[in-house]
Design a protein around this motif. Sequence first.
Motif, short mmCIF file in Angstrom:
data_model
loop_
_atom_site.label_atom_id
_atom_site.label_comp_id
_atom_site.label_asym_id
_atom_site.label_seq_id
_atom_site.Cartn_x
_atom_site.Cartn_y
_atom_site.Cartn_z
N MET A 1 0.85 -1.20 0.00
CA MET A 1 0.00 0.00 0.00
C MET A 1 0.89 1.25 0.00
N LYS B 109 -14.37 4.03 7.80
CA LYS B 109 -13.59 3.45 6.70
C LYS B 109 -13.75 4.27 5.41
N ASP B 113 -10.30 5.04 3.55
CA ASP B 113 -10.09 4.14 2.42
C ASP B 113 -10.83 4.72 1.21
N THR B 114 -10.16 5.59 0.47
CA THR B 114 -10.82 6.26 -0.64
C THR B 114 -10.19 5.84 -1.96
N GLN B 118 -5.26 5.83 0.47
CA GLN B 118 -5.59 4.88 1.53
C GLN B 118 -4.65 5.16 2.70
N LEU B 123 -5.92 1.09 7.69
CA LEU B 123 -6.34 -0.10 6.94
C LEU B 123 -5.59 -1.36 7.35
N ASN B 127 -7.48 -4.55 8.74
CA ASN B 127 -7.39 -5.86 8.07
C ASN B 127 -6.82 -6.93 8.99
#
Lengths: 280, 349
Positions: A1, B109, B113-114, B118, B123, B127
Motif C-alpha cells: 500500500m 472506513k 479508504d478512498t 488509503q 487499513l 485488516n
Amino acid sequence: MNNPYLPYPVRIDDIEIATEDKSLRTFKFVFLNEGDEEKFAYKAGQFAELSIPGVGEIPIGIASSPVEKGFVKFTVFKAGKVTSHLHNMKVGDVMGLRGPLGNWYPWDKLEGKNVFIIGGGFAFTTLRSSIKYMLDPANRAKFGGIHMVYGARSPGMILYRDELIEWEKRDDINIHLTIDREAPNWDYHVGLGPNIAEKVGPPGNDDTYAIACGPPIMIKFTLPVLEKLGYAKDHIILSLENRMKCGIGMCGRCNIGRELVCKDGPVFTLEELNLTPKEY
Amino acid sequence: MKIVKINKKNWAEGLDSLAGSYSLSGPVKENGYHNFKKLNKGELPDFDFLNTKLSSKSFVFPQSEVMLEYSLDETADDHHIMKEVKKDYSKRAVVGMRPCDAKALMLVKMNFDTADYQDPYWLNAFNATTFVGLACDNPESTCFCTSAGCGPYHEDGLDVLLSDAGDHYIAKALTQKGEELLSAAKWQESADASVMDKKKAEAEAQIASTVKTDQLKKKATLDLHSASFWDDIAFACINCGTCTYACPTCWCFDIQDETKGNKGIRMKNWDTCMSPLFTLHTTGHNPRGDKTQRVRQRFMHKLKYFVDKYDKGIMCVGCGRCIRQCPVNIDIRSICDKMNRYEPAEQSE
C-alpha cells in the motif's frame, strides 16, 4: 500500500530572495531519488506539503510549472513555525516534499478559451505556474487571449519581476502590472489591482474565464469588478487556503461544508463557493 | 455462515486456544468503568457492562500513533529523510465490542479508504483485526441505534456476533475471518438460528429513544448553517472535546513531530473540531474562531455534510456516549430532530 504520509526526500538546490523586504524566498528543490520527479507529476494550481523533519509540514502552492523539468519551486512567505525554519535553511539541506495535492485550474475546460488572470501580492505562485504553462510553445495555441493583472504594494514586492517584464514584451499575452502608490522608474500602472482590472479586463462571456488569486481583501473587491465585466459565477475561478495537516482529505479540519479544501479544492468556482459555508 | 453454541463452561478454554494465534483484547473494568484492554494470558473479557466508556475505534485509530521516523544526525547518510516505522500487524481479535462500534468502523472506513488515497495505518490495523461483537440485550436510556442506521444485533463491520443466552453464547460467523476465529477456538456445536432472531427482535423493541433523520438530505446546507438555533445549542458548550473523543465515528486527527536528541518521530494524534487551534491560520484568522461555529461544525458534519457526501445516512450510530459524557448535557438527539424539522421560512421574521 502506497503511504500518502511519506514525503519524497528532496535537496534545496537554490534559494532566491523573492521580495525587497526578504519576507518571501523562492526555494528550488531537486528530488534525491530517481523516479520521484515522475511520481510527483503535477498540474498548475496544485500544492504540496513542504515537510521538515522535526519541525512539521506546511501546504504551499507549486510555483514552478509542469513544463519545467528537473526541479520544483515554491515561493514561501515567512509566517509561522515551518516557514520561518525554512527561511533559515541553506542550499544543500535535505527535507521532504509530499504531493502533488489537491485539484488544479480546470485546464481541460480552459482549452480554446480566453483566460483573464488577476493576482495580488504573494498569491501569484500558482498563477505564475499557470502562465508559464500556457505560454509554453506546446500549449500556447490551445488557449485564446491571455490577459493578466498583477498588483503588489511596490515594485520590489512583485514576485518573479524579471520574468514578468520579459513576458510583458511578448505579443501573445496582455500583461498589466500595477503598484499601490507611485514609485520612481515605474513605467506601468499605479492603483489597486481590482481598479486596474476594471479598466483593462476583457469582458466576460461564455468563452472567457477569470482566475483570481490574492489576499481576501483583494478578492472581495475583485468579485464585483468581474461581475460588472460580465463574468458568470461559473466562469470565476478562485483558489482557497485553509489550515491543513494531511492534505489528502482525511484529517478533517479544512472543510467548507462537505467540501475539503485540500482534496476537493483548493480550486473552486464562485458558483461552487456560493453553495458552501464561508468557513475559509 | 455458521452459527454455533458456546457453552460458557467452554468459553475460557476456547479463548485460550485463540490466544495461540491471536492477540486478544476485550472490555475490562478499571477505575469504575469498562474499557478495552489487551487481555493477558488466562484473563477473560468482562461482559458485565452496558457499553464501554470509550469506543473500540482505538484498535484501528489509536489516540496517538507513530507513523514515520527520522534522524537529525548529520553524520548519518539518511539524516532528515522520513522513514516508515516497522509495525506489528499480526493477527488480533477484539472480543466483546458492541455492534454500534462495529458499524462506526464501516462509516469511518469511508474516510480512510478512498479511491485516491488509503491510510495504511488505519487499513492495516483494520485488516489484521477480527471483530467479535457482543449483542445488546439491555440498552441504555441514551441508546438510539435503531433510528441511526444501526441496532443492538447489527452485523455490519463485525466478523462474529455473540449473543448471551444464559448458560451459553450463540455465535454467528459473519465473514470468513469470523469462521476462522470460531474454528481456531474449536467452537463447533451447532445452534438454532431462530433463537438469535427472536432475541434480536426483543432487543430492538427495547430501544425507546429515537431520532428523525428523513428530512436531513433535502435541507439546503446554507439554510441549516444559518439557522438561528446554533447559538442556543452552543451556549452551554465548554469546547472540552469529550464528545469527539468518546465518539466512535469521529476521525479527525493532527500530525506532530516529536524529537528527542537526534532522533524523532512523526505522529498522528486524535484532534477535535471543538478546539480553536484546529482551524487557526498562521495569520491569526480563524474560519471557526467562535464556539458556535465549532459546535455547528460538529453537528453539521455528522448530520448534514456526511449525509450529502456519502448517501449512507448520518455519521452517528446512536451509541449515546456523547450524551452521557457531555458535562453540560448537550444532546445530539434533540439537535438532530431540530435540524430535521427546520424550515427557514418559519425562522425568518
